[in-house]
Write a protein that holds these residues in place. Structure first.
Motif, PDB file in Angstrom:
ATOM      1  N   UNK A 136       1.137   1.484   6.895  1.00 10.22           N
ATOM      2  CA  UNK A 136       1.338   2.430   7.166  1.00 10.22           C
ATOM      3  C   UNK A 136       2.665   2.530   5.840  1.00 10.22           C
ATOM      4  N   UNK A 137       2.602   2.779   4.765  1.00  9.69           N
ATOM      5  CA  UNK A 137       3.539   2.794   3.574  1.00  9.69           C
ATOM      6  C   UNK A 137       5.111   3.080   3.978  1.00  9.69           C
ATOM      7  N   UNK A 138       6.145   1.903   3.262  1.00 12.92           N
ATOM      8  CA  UNK A 138       6.701   2.524   3.787  1.00 12.92           C
ATOM      9  C   UNK A 138       8.192   2.849   2.650  1.00 12.92           C
ATOM     10  N   UNK A 139       7.781   2.873   1.913  1.00 16.27           N
ATOM     11  CA  UNK A 139       7.787   2.453   0.307  1.00 16.27           C
ATOM     12  C   UNK A 139       8.122   1.730  -0.316  1.00 16.27           C
ATOM     13  N   UNK A 140       7.875   0.448  -0.122  1.00 11.92           N
ATOM     14  CA  UNK A 140       8.393  -0.551  -0.240  1.00 11.92           C
ATOM     15  C   UNK A 140       6.757  -1.283   0.279  1.00 11.92           C
TER      16      UNK A 140
ATOM     17  N   UNK B 276      -0.149  -2.332  10.822  1.00 18.62           N
ATOM     18  CA  UNK B 276      -0.688  -2.321  11.952  1.00 18.62           C
ATOM     19  C   UNK B 276      -1.579  -3.730  12.831  1.00 18.62           C
ATOM     20  N   UNK B 277      -2.522  -4.426  11.561  1.00 19.29           N
ATOM     21  CA  UNK B 277      -3.323  -5.201  12.051  1.00 19.29           C
ATOM     22  C   UNK B 277      -3.715  -6.374  12.618  1.00 19.29           C
ATOM     23  N   UNK B 278      -4.033  -7.284  12.500  1.00 21.06           N
ATOM     24  CA  UNK B 278      -3.839  -8.926  12.946  1.00 21.06           C
ATOM     25  C   UNK B 278      -4.295  -9.484  11.353  1.00 21.06           C
ATOM     26  N   UNK B 279      -3.129 -10.142  10.292  1.00 23.65           N
ATOM     27  CA  UNK B 279      -3.208 -10.620   9.155  1.00 23.65           C
ATOM     28  C   UNK B 279      -4.369 -12.355   9.646  1.00 23.65           C
TER      29      UNK B 279
ATOM     30  N   UNK C 240       0.533  -1.068   0.525  1.00 22.38           N
ATOM     31  CA  UNK C 240      -0.060  -0.122   0.184  1.00 22.38           C
ATOM     32  C   UNK C 240       1.274   1.372  -0.036  1.00 22.38           C
ATOM     33  N   UNK C 241       1.028   2.209  -0.864  1.00 20.31           N
ATOM     34  CA  UNK C 241       1.496   2.821  -0.507  1.00 20.31           C
ATOM     35  C   UNK C 241      -0.115   4.978  -0.096  1.00 20.31           C
ATOM     36  N   UNK C 242      -0.287   4.531   0.426  1.00 18.35           N
ATOM     37  CA  UNK C 242      -0.898   5.701   1.230  1.00 18.35           C
ATOM     38  C   UNK C 242      -1.456   4.850   2.914  1.00 18.35           C
ATOM     39  N   UNK C 243      -1.694   5.550   3.821  1.00 16.41           N
ATOM     40  CA  UNK C 243      -2.046   5.167   5.443  1.00 16.41           C
ATOM     41  C   UNK C 243      -3.483   4.111   4.934  1.00 16.41           C
ATOM     42  N   UNK C 244      -3.755   2.876   5.668  1.00 16.26           N
ATOM     43  CA  UNK C 244      -5.317   2.395   5.434  1.00 16.26           C
ATOM     44  C   UNK C 244      -5.476   2.576   6.903  1.00 16.26           C
ATOM     45  N   UNK C 245      -6.666   3.017   6.545  1.00 15.42           N
ATOM     46  CA  UNK C 245      -7.583   3.167   7.774  1.00 15.42           C
ATOM     47  C   UNK C 245      -9.167   2.059   7.860  1.00 15.42           C
ATOM     48  N   UNK C 246      -9.255   1.472   9.229  1.00 10.29           N
ATOM     49  CA  UNK C 246     -10.072   0.559   9.382  1.00 10.29           C
ATOM     50  C   UNK C 246     -11.672   1.529   8.814  1.00 10.29           C
ATOM     51  N   UNK C 247     -12.447   0.702   8.074  1.00  8.20           N
ATOM     52  CA  UNK C 247     -13.530   1.878   7.377  1.00  8.20           C
ATOM     53  C   UNK C 247     -14.585   2.584   8.604  1.00  8.20           C
TER      54      UNK C 247
END
Length: 66
Positions: A49-53, A58-61, A34-41
Motif C-alpha cells: 500500500x503506498x503511503x507517500x514514502x 502486507x506480504x512476507x519479505x 511503491x507509489x501504486x497499489x501492488x497486487x499478486x499476479x
C-alpha cells in the motif's frame, strides 16, 4: 560538535524486495517505495500500500536486492 560530512557518492535508500503472497505462495519482486497499489499476479491479493514514502508491505519479505 563537528560538522556533518557529506557522502562522496550517496547511496539510495530504496530497495527491491522479494515477497511471498500469504494466500497463494506466489513469489514476486516489489519496490520498497511503491507509489501504486501492488497486487499478486496470481490471486490478486493486495501486497503493498503506498503511503507517500515507503510503501506498507502486507506480504512476507523473503529477501532484498538493489
Amino acid at each position: 560538535m563537528g560538522k556533518k560530512r557529506k557522502e562522496l557518492v550517496p547511496m539510495p535508500k530504496s530497495k527491491f524486495y522479494y515477497v511471498r503472497c500469504p494466500d497463494c505462495g506466489n513469489t514476486q519482486i516489489i519496490f520498497s517505495h511503491a507509489s501504486t497499489y501492488v497486487h499478486c499476479f496470481v490471486c490478486g491479493k493486495l501486497l503493498a500500500i503506498p503511503t507517500g514514502g515507503k510503501a506498507k508491505i502486507e506480504a512476507k519479505k523473503i529477501g532484498e536486492f538493489g
